[in-house]
Scaffold this motif. Structure first.
Motif, PDB file in Angstrom:
ATOM      1  N   GLN A  87     -11.814   3.738   1.424  1.00 44.26           N
ATOM      2  CA  GLN A  87     -11.705   4.199   0.031  1.00 44.26           C
ATOM      3  C   GLN A  87     -13.082   4.633  -0.469  1.00 44.26           C
ATOM      4  OE1 GLN A  87      -8.821   4.395  -2.075  1.00 44.26           O
ATOM      5  NE2 GLN A  87     -10.252   5.559  -3.331  1.00 44.26           N
TER       6      GLN A  87
ATOM      7  N   SER B 231       0.845  -1.200   0.000  1.00 44.38           N
ATOM      8  CA  SER B 231       0.000   0.000   0.000  1.00 44.38           C
ATOM      9  C   SER B 231       0.877   1.244   0.000  1.00 44.38           C
ATOM     10  CB  SER B 231      -0.871   0.005   1.267  1.00 44.38           C
ATOM     11  OG  SER B 231      -1.540   1.237   1.405  1.00 44.38           O
ATOM     12  N   THR B 232       0.439   2.272  -0.679  1.00 47.01           N
ATOM     13  CA  THR B 232       1.070   3.597  -0.565  1.00 47.01           C
ATOM     14  C   THR B 232       0.064   4.564   0.050  1.00 47.01           C
ATOM     15  OG1 THR B 232       2.495   3.203  -2.454  1.00 47.01           O
ATOM     16  CG2 THR B 232       2.129   5.508  -1.850  1.00 47.01           C
ATOM     17  N   ARG B 233      -1.072   4.764  -0.661  1.00 46.98           N
ATOM     18  CA  ARG B 233      -2.065   5.761  -0.251  1.00 46.98           C
ATOM     19  C   ARG B 233      -2.701   5.467   1.098  1.00 46.98           C
ATOM     20  NH1 ARG B 233      -1.614   6.094  -5.472  1.00 46.98           N
ATOM     21  NH2 ARG B 233      -1.272   3.895  -5.154  1.00 46.98           N
ATOM     22  N   THR B 234      -3.224   4.257   1.252  1.00 42.98           N
ATOM     23  CA  THR B 234      -4.009   3.966   2.456  1.00 42.98           C
ATOM     24  C   THR B 234      -3.110   3.987   3.689  1.00 42.98           C
ATOM     25  OG1 THR B 234      -5.336   2.556   1.035  1.00 42.98           O
ATOM     26  CG2 THR B 234      -5.733   2.381   3.388  1.00 42.98           C
TER      27      THR B 234
ATOM     28  N   PRO C 250      -9.077   4.956  -7.740  1.00 39.95           N
ATOM     29  CA  PRO C 250      -8.581   4.842  -6.361  1.00 39.95           C
ATOM     30  C   PRO C 250      -7.059   4.812  -6.297  1.00 39.95           C
ATOM     31  CG  PRO C 250      -9.461   2.726  -7.131  1.00 39.95           C
ATOM     32  CD  PRO C 250      -9.791   3.743  -8.175  1.00 39.95           C
ATOM     33  N   GLY C 251      -6.411   4.477  -7.423  1.00 41.81           N
ATOM     34  CA  GLY C 251      -4.967   4.315  -7.431  1.00 41.81           C
ATOM     35  C   GLY C 251      -4.600   2.981  -6.785  1.00 41.81           C
TER      36      GLY C 251
ATOM     37  N   ARG D  94      -4.629  -4.258   6.725  1.00 42.31           N
ATOM     38  CA  ARG D  94      -4.811  -4.640   5.317  1.00 42.31           C
ATOM     39  C   ARG D  94      -4.300  -6.067   5.173  1.00 42.31           C
ATOM     40  NH1 ARG D  94      -3.360  -1.495  -0.194  1.00 42.31           N
ATOM     41  NH2 ARG D  94      -5.221  -0.406   0.546  1.00 42.31           N
TER      42      ARG D  94
ATOM     43  N   HIS E 195     -13.171  -2.317   1.026  1.00 45.14           N
ATOM     44  CA  HIS E 195     -12.201  -1.234   1.282  1.00 45.14           C
ATOM     45  C   HIS E 195     -13.025  -0.008   1.693  1.00 45.14           C
ATOM     46  CE1 HIS E 195      -8.666   1.092   1.251  1.00 45.14           C
ATOM     47  NE2 HIS E 195      -8.200   0.855   0.042  1.00 45.14           N
TER      48      HIS E 195
HETATM   49  N1   CP Z   1      -6.374   3.004  -3.215  1.00 41.11           N
HETATM   50  C1   CP Z   1      -5.525   2.279  -2.451  1.00 41.11           C
HETATM   51  O1   CP Z   1      -5.932   1.477  -1.603  1.00 41.11           O
HETATM   52  O2   CP Z   1      -4.218   2.505  -2.716  1.00 41.11           O
HETATM   53  P1   CP Z   1      -2.993   1.796  -1.975  1.00 41.11           P
HETATM   54  O3   CP Z   1      -3.021   0.334  -2.379  1.00 41.11           O
HETATM   55  O4   CP Z   1      -1.756   2.507  -2.462  1.00 41.11           O
HETATM   56  O5   CP Z   1      -3.205   1.930  -0.505  1.00 41.11           O
END
Ligand code: CP
Length: 321
Positions: free
Chosen positions: A157, A73-76, A276-277, A126, A154
């Motif tokens: 998100q 994961s980056t964002r979450t 969502p990326g 996660r 999720h």
């Molecule tokens: N949208 C999302 O969950 O991104 P990450 O996998 O980078 O957390």
């Protein structure tokens, strides 16, 4: 999670004959959006708006959050960490199976309960299906927040997606299109549940639309991307979940389901494009549309911090409203 309940103000305190119902919204854990009622959703949006307009107040200096990330994961992960720090709390995290005692053969369940035994004030998890997150939530005395569970859910998100659209379009009932690998997406599953609650119309355009359509009879399936783009107010692109399945032909995906500089012009000028990326440029979206003015995927990232701060605030706040 406790149900909504009505608290009647004491008549003695009111000193007159009247009553006022107060909707309480206590949140103990968050596994998915289907357990949230509309009152809680509105409270989360209102908190997020307040945090964004003013700032996230550091009211929780004595709180500690444990982040357990067993999938990348980056964002979450980072937005939960930013939200935690902005709230004045501290964060610890374990984000690699390779650098913990999991490498020595400890189970995911034992790892979770080991962290739980250290008594953090929330655990953010996660993971894939190897770990039974729902069962652990049922047994946990500490608040647990799902930060992405396999292809199942999720919730934060979905909340940040809905908040981003609320900010831009108010309470309009929009037409939401999900484009790409919908059937293996946890984001699609949580988004569908949340946007249905909010009264949106939802359509999918995907090489594997049938699988998800079987789960949700009310979903509209649009086979041609051109028709889908003309229909929608919001186009939500979804990443191909190569880590979960290999049942997509990349050339077919690019030819029939990719948003590119030509078909993006079919959107209504007021429509927006979300994702969502992480985005795999050249797959679900052509790289040439990265800076297109209808793209709002960076807004989603920004709002992720405010929504995650709101979820922690709702869980920790004494009165919950
Ligand atoms: N949208 C999302 O969950 O991104 P990450 O996998 O980078 O957390």
């Amino acid at each position: 999670m406790k149900e909504i309940y009505i608290q009647w103000e004491s008549l003695a305190e009111l000193r007159c004959v009247r009553y006022r119902p107060i909707l309480m919204a206590q949140l103990n854990h968050l596994f998915d959006v289907d357990s949230l009622n509309l009152n809680q959703i509105e409270i989360l949006f209102s908190k997020a708006k307040n945090f964004k307009t003013h700032r996230i107040t550091p009211n929780y200096v004595n709180k500690l959050v444990a982040l357990l990330f067993l999938e990348p994961s980056t964002r979450t992960k980072l937005s939960f960490e930013v939200a935690t720090l902005r709230l004045g709390a501290k964060a610890i995290y374990m984000d690699s199976k390779g650098e913990s005692s999991l490498k020595k053969g400890e189970s995911l369940e034992d790892t979770f309960w080991t962290i739980h035994a250290m008594n953090p004030d929330a655990i953010i998890v996660r993971s894939d299906r190897e770990f039974d997150l729902l069962k652990s939530i049922e047994k946990s005395k500490i608040p647990i927040i799902n930060a992405g569970y396999a292809d199942v859910a999720h919730p934060t998100q979905a909340l940040l997606d809905a908040f981003t659209l609320r900010e831009r379009f108010g309470s309009q009932k929009l037409k939401l299109l999900m484009l790409g690998d919908v059937s293996f997406s946890r984001v699609a599953r949580s988004d569908i549940k949340l946007f249905e609650k909010l009264g949106y119309e939802i359509a999918i355009c995907s090489p594997n639309a049938d699988l998800l359509a079987k789960e949700h009879a009310q979903l509209k399936v649009l086979d041609k991307i051109e028709d889908a783009l003309k229909w929608c107010d919001v186009c939500m692109g979804l990443r191909t979940q190569w880590e979960r399945h290999k049942n997509i032909n990349l050339e077919d995906l690019k030819k029939n389901y990719q948003l590119n500089e030509k078909n993006i012009s079919l959107l209504n000028p007021k429509s927006v494009v979300m994702h969502p990326g992480p985005i795999r440029w050249g797959e679900e979206f052509a790289s040439s549309i990265a800076e297109h003015p209808q793209m709002i995927y960076r807004d989603q990232v920004t709002n992720g911090v405010y929504i995650r701060a709101s979820v922690l605030d709702l869980i920790w706040s004494e009165k919950n409203v």
